[in-house]
Motif scaffolding. Structure first.
Motif, short mmCIF file in Angstrom:
data_model
loop_
_atom_site.label_atom_id
_atom_site.label_comp_id
_atom_site.label_asym_id
_atom_site.label_seq_id
_atom_site.Cartn_x
_atom_site.Cartn_y
_atom_site.Cartn_z
N LYS A 186 -21.93 -25.18 -4.36
CA LYS A 186 -20.99 -26.29 -4.14
C LYS A 186 -19.58 -25.76 -3.86
O LYS A 186 -18.90 -26.24 -2.95
N GLN B 40 -19.51 -24.33 -0.40
CA GLN B 40 -19.51 -25.40 0.59
C GLN B 40 -18.13 -26.02 0.69
O GLN B 40 -17.64 -26.30 1.79
N GLU C 98 -23.27 -31.55 15.02
CA GLU C 98 -24.49 -30.99 14.43
C GLU C 98 -25.21 -30.11 15.44
O GLU C 98 -25.75 -29.06 15.08
N LEU D 227 -23.47 -23.62 5.72
CA LEU D 227 -22.56 -24.40 4.88
C LEU D 227 -21.67 -25.30 5.74
O LEU D 227 -21.37 -26.43 5.36
N CYS E 232 -23.64 -28.30 6.76
CA CYS E 232 -23.73 -29.22 5.63
C CYS E 232 -22.44 -30.02 5.47
O CYS E 232 -22.48 -31.23 5.26
N SER F 283 -22.15 -32.60 8.15
CA SER F 283 -23.22 -33.60 8.09
C SER F 283 -23.20 -34.42 6.81
O SER F 283 -24.01 -35.34 6.65
N VAL G 87 -24.04 -33.28 3.84
CA VAL G 87 -25.16 -32.85 3.00
C VAL G 87 -24.63 -32.03 1.84
O VAL G 87 -23.87 -31.08 2.06
N ASP G 88 -25.01 -32.39 0.64
CA ASP G 88 -24.69 -31.58 -0.54
C ASP G 88 -25.83 -30.57 -0.67
O ASP G 88 -26.94 -30.91 -1.06
N LEU G 89 -25.54 -29.32 -0.31
CA LEU G 89 -26.59 -28.30 -0.27
C LEU G 89 -27.18 -28.03 -1.65
O LEU G 89 -28.37 -27.77 -1.77
N ALA H 66 -29.63 -30.82 -2.21
CA ALA H 66 -30.77 -30.66 -1.29
C ALA H 66 -31.68 -29.52 -1.75
O ALA H 66 -32.91 -29.65 -1.70
#
Length: 94
Positions: free
Chosen positions: A4, A7, A23, A72, A75, A78, A80-82, A85
């Motif tokens: 986190k 990211q 993307e 990252l 993410c 987009s 997205v919380d890697l 995920a």
């Protein structure tokens, strides 16, 4: 550093430097970095060259970190919380 935090660091750097890839562009960069990593691994695994003019192989850590940066970045762009995920992916493998 957590995923986190990494990211968030990448997202902050992108914002500061005006990097807002789509993307599709991010995916193209990931494919490019994946290819560079594959090439580095192939060079590392091949027999030493008899040519003395060949440049030294870049370290794998640099290629891996460049690929991770692009992932990252995708993410971040987009939403997205890697971390979430990855946890979901790990739980689905049970």
């Amino acid at each position: 550093m957590t995923i986190k935090e990494a990211q968030e660091l990448v997202a902050a750097w992108n914002d500061k430097n005006g990097v807002y890839n789509s993307e599709l562009t991010s995916m193209a960069l990931i494919a490019e970095k994946s290819g560079e990593l594959a090439s580095a691994i192939a060079r590392k695994q091949s027999e030493p060259s008899r040519h003395h003019h060949q440049a030294p192989n870049p370290p794998l850590s640099g290629e891996i970190s460049a690929l991770f940066w692009e992932l990252l970045s995708l993410c971040a762009h987009s939403g997205v919380d890697l971390t979430e995920a990855l946890i979901e992916n790990l739980n689905s493998r049970d």
